[in-house]
Design an enzyme around this catalytic site. Structure first.
Site, PDB file in Angstrom:
ATOM      1  N   ASP A 183      13.307   2.693  11.178  1.00  0.00           N
ATOM      2  CA  ASP A 183      12.510   1.714  11.912  1.00  0.00           C
ATOM      3  C   ASP A 183      11.544   2.546  12.747  1.00  0.00           C
ATOM      4  O   ASP A 183      11.965   3.275  13.647  1.00  0.00           O
ATOM      5  CB  ASP A 183      13.412   0.860  12.801  1.00  0.00           C
ATOM      6  CG  ASP A 183      12.617  -0.210  13.553  1.00  0.00           C
ATOM      7  OD1 ASP A 183      11.374  -0.099  13.612  1.00  0.00           O
ATOM      8  OD2 ASP A 183      13.230  -1.151  14.070  1.00  0.00           O
ATOM      9  N   ILE A 229       0.826  -1.211   0.000  1.00  0.00           N
ATOM     10  CA  ILE A 229       0.000   0.000   0.000  1.00  0.00           C
ATOM     11  C   ILE A 229       0.862   1.263   0.000  1.00  0.00           C
ATOM     12  O   ILE A 229       0.600   2.215  -0.744  1.00  0.00           O
ATOM     13  CB  ILE A 229      -0.946  -0.016   1.226  1.00  0.00           C
ATOM     14  CG1 ILE A 229      -1.986  -1.134   1.070  1.00  0.00           C
ATOM     15  CG2 ILE A 229      -1.638   1.338   1.398  1.00  0.00           C
ATOM     16  CD1 ILE A 229      -2.829  -1.391   2.318  1.00  0.00           C
ATOM     17  N   TYR A 268      -2.961  -7.469  16.321  1.00  0.00           N
ATOM     18  CA  TYR A 268      -3.205  -6.607  15.158  1.00  0.00           C
ATOM     19  C   TYR A 268      -4.503  -5.809  15.300  1.00  0.00           C
ATOM     20  O   TYR A 268      -4.502  -4.575  15.185  1.00  0.00           O
ATOM     21  CB  TYR A 268      -3.238  -7.474  13.901  1.00  0.00           C
ATOM     22  CG  TYR A 268      -3.353  -6.701  12.610  1.00  0.00           C
ATOM     23  CD1 TYR A 268      -2.227  -6.142  12.015  1.00  0.00           C
ATOM     24  CD2 TYR A 268      -4.582  -6.546  11.966  1.00  0.00           C
ATOM     25  CE1 TYR A 268      -2.333  -5.448  10.816  1.00  0.00           C
ATOM     26  CE2 TYR A 268      -4.693  -5.855  10.779  1.00  0.00           C
ATOM     27  CZ  TYR A 268      -3.564  -5.310  10.202  1.00  0.00           C
ATOM     28  OH  TYR A 268      -3.673  -4.615   9.013  1.00  0.00           O
TER      29      TYR A 268
HETATM   30  N1  LIG Z   1      -2.831  -5.530   2.751  1.00  0.00           N
HETATM   31  C1  LIG Z   1      -3.975  -5.514   3.417  1.00  0.00           C
HETATM   32  O1  LIG Z   1      -4.892  -6.278   3.127  1.00  0.00           O
HETATM   33  C2  LIG Z   1      -4.192  -4.506   4.541  1.00  0.00           C
HETATM   34  C3  LIG Z   1      -5.494  -4.340   5.056  1.00  0.00           C
HETATM   35  C4  LIG Z   1      -5.710  -3.412   6.081  1.00  0.00           C
HETATM   36  C5  LIG Z   1      -4.646  -2.664   6.573  1.00  0.00           C
HETATM   37  N2  LIG Z   1      -3.392  -2.856   6.067  1.00  0.00           N
HETATM   38  C6  LIG Z   1      -2.311  -2.057   6.638  1.00  0.00           C
HETATM   39  O2  LIG Z   1      -1.698  -1.294   5.616  1.00  0.00           O
HETATM   40  C7  LIG Z   1      -0.325  -1.074   5.954  1.00  0.00           C
HETATM   41  C8  LIG Z   1       0.554  -1.543   4.790  1.00  0.00           C
HETATM   42  O3  LIG Z   1       0.348  -2.932   4.599  1.00  0.00           O
HETATM   43  P1  LIG Z   1       0.825  -3.686   3.272  1.00  0.00           P
HETATM   44  O4  LIG Z   1      -0.183  -4.699   2.964  1.00  0.00           O
HETATM   45  O5  LIG Z   1       1.199  -2.680   2.244  1.00  0.00           O
HETATM   46  O6  LIG Z   1       2.105  -4.458   3.838  1.00  0.00           O
HETATM   47  P2  LIG Z   1       3.528  -4.710   3.173  1.00  0.00           P
HETATM   48  O7  LIG Z   1       4.180  -5.755   4.004  1.00  0.00           O
HETATM   49  O8  LIG Z   1       3.423  -4.926   1.703  1.00  0.00           O
HETATM   50  O9  LIG Z   1       4.284  -3.295   3.391  1.00  0.00           O
HETATM   51  C9  LIG Z   1       4.598  -2.824   4.674  1.00  0.00           C
HETATM   52  C10 LIG Z   1       5.926  -2.085   4.608  1.00  0.00           C
HETATM   53  O10 LIG Z   1       6.221  -1.606   5.934  1.00  0.00           O
HETATM   54  C11 LIG Z   1       7.592  -1.832   6.190  1.00  0.00           C
HETATM   55  N3  LIG Z   1       7.813  -1.951   7.634  1.00  0.00           N
HETATM   56  C12 LIG Z   1       7.457  -2.983   8.445  1.00  0.00           C
HETATM   57  N4  LIG Z   1       7.869  -2.745   9.696  1.00  0.00           N
HETATM   58  C13 LIG Z   1       8.506  -1.539   9.676  1.00  0.00           C
HETATM   59  C14 LIG Z   1       9.160  -0.758  10.665  1.00  0.00           C
HETATM   60  N5  LIG Z   1       9.267  -1.168  11.941  1.00  0.00           N
HETATM   61  N6  LIG Z   1       9.669   0.440  10.292  1.00  0.00           N
HETATM   62  C15 LIG Z   1       9.576   0.862   9.017  1.00  0.00           C
HETATM   63  N7  LIG Z   1       9.001   0.152   8.030  1.00  0.00           N
HETATM   64  C16 LIG Z   1       8.464  -1.033   8.366  1.00  0.00           C
HETATM   65  C17 LIG Z   1       7.933  -3.134   5.462  1.00  0.00           C
HETATM   66  O11 LIG Z   1       9.325  -3.242   5.224  1.00  0.00           O
HETATM   67  C18 LIG Z   1       7.105  -2.983   4.194  1.00  0.00           C
HETATM   68  O12 LIG Z   1       7.831  -2.369   3.161  1.00  0.00           O
HETATM   69  C19 LIG Z   1      -0.077  -1.834   7.256  1.00  0.00           C
HETATM   70  O13 LIG Z   1      -0.245  -0.954   8.341  1.00  0.00           O
HETATM   71  C20 LIG Z   1      -1.189  -2.864   7.256  1.00  0.00           C
HETATM   72  O14 LIG Z   1      -1.520  -3.269   8.555  1.00  0.00           O
HETATM   73  C21 LIG Z   1      -3.137  -3.754   5.069  1.00  0.00           C
END
Ligand SMILES: NC(=O)c1ccc[n+]([C@@H]2O[C@H](COP(=O)([O-])OP(=O)(O)OC[C@H]3O[C@@H](n4cnc5c(N)ncnc54)[C@H](O)[C@@H]3O)[C@@H](O)[C@H]2O)c1
Length: 265
Positions: free
Chosen positions: A67, A26, A160
């Protein structure tokens, strides 16, 4: 016309925006959209090699390793973005991790703490570091990411969902605290979005995409760009009277209260 704000047809024209979690999913898709809508970016992620690879066309100084659990690193990110961009108009908090899925009686507290820290503590630290700059500027818009799982309960997800509910509440708290100083804070509640993470879980048989689609009034998962578009609206001046909002991006998931699949309800 209320106030002096000029509403640009290019929603984010000239907006200086910091995106965390921008190496993947995202955060990556949203940041690419913000750029197309006219934003100047600083992108950040814990995974620096993946960030540099995804953003090879951006100046390396604009790709920052952070981080979000580390307070000093969050402060340094915002100070550096401020110096590079000359100010910060928007922040999109997309850094986050999904849950360890385990029964309550078995979940390891270290895992529970890690998921809570990255999602909740990380969001607070990024918002606070950005707020320090935005409050001094007298303007800014921050978007956090909650989840449909922050509104409704899902068994075996004890870190979560509660962290995402707390992010929505943190968003309201900051919105009320900073509204008078010209800083808006809003949150998105996405449903399951097609990202590499969901594709991997689906391939491993841990997520049943067909079942999720049948549970969704619009009959499909969301796309990364659809979350990005909602974030772009909240970061733009078009939403200038919105603060403290939790906006579902969910194809109707939270609106649905039937007993089973939508099509058979
Ligand atoms: N994909 C879904 O279905 C979904 C649904 C609802 C909410 N979300 C939320 O959207 C956000 C993005 O999710 P996504 O699906 O794109 O996940 P993703 O794993 O594709 O991307 C998350 C990114 O965050 C980075 N990250 C993780 N921990 C970190 C830290 N401590 N410091 C800095 N960077 C860090 C990772 O390296 C990664 O690049 C998250 O908060 C997730 O909970 C996702």
């Amino acid at each position: 016309m209320v106030g002096e704000t000029q509403l640009s047809p290019e929603w984010l024209s000239g907006k200086r925006i910091v995106v965390t979690g921008a190496a993947s999913g995202i955060g990556l898709g949203a940041a690419q959209l913000f750029q197309r809508l006219g934003a100047e970016l600083v992108v950040a992620d814990r995974d620096h090699p993946a960030l540099i690879k995804a953003w090879s066309e951006l100046a390396p100084a604009r790709c920052q390793q952070v981080d979000v659990v580390d307070e000093a690193a969050c402060e340094a990110l915002m100070a550096s973005a401020h110096a590079l961009l000359g100010g910060i108009d928007g922040v999109f908090n997309s850094a986050g991790v999904s849950d360890v899925v385990a029964p309550a009686l078995e979940v390891a507290i270290a895992d529970w703490q890690r998921v809570t820290d990255i999602n909740l503590r990380g969001t607070f630290l990024v918002c606070r570091a950005a707020g320090r700059i935005m409050l001094a500027q007298g303007s800014g818009s921050i978007v956090t990411i909650s989840s449909v799982n922050g509104v409704t309960g899902i068994p075996r997800r004890h870190a979560y969902g509660p962290a995402k509910a707390a992010i929505a509440q943190l968003t309201r708290t900051l919105a009320c605290e900073w509204a008078g100083a010209g800083v808006r804070v809003n949150s998105l509640a996405p449903t399951y979005i097609r990202t590499p993470m969901i594709d991997r879980l689906s391939a491993e048989g841990k997520v049943d995409v067909g079942r999720l689609e049948r549970r969704t009034p619009m009959g499909r998962l969301g796309e990364v760009e659809e979350v990005g578009a909602a974030a772009a609206f909240l970061l733009s001046d078009w939403s200038r009277f919105l603060t403290g909002v939790l906006l579902p991006v969910d194809g109707g998931w939270l609106a649905y209260g039937g007993p089973g699949d939508v099509e058979t309800a």
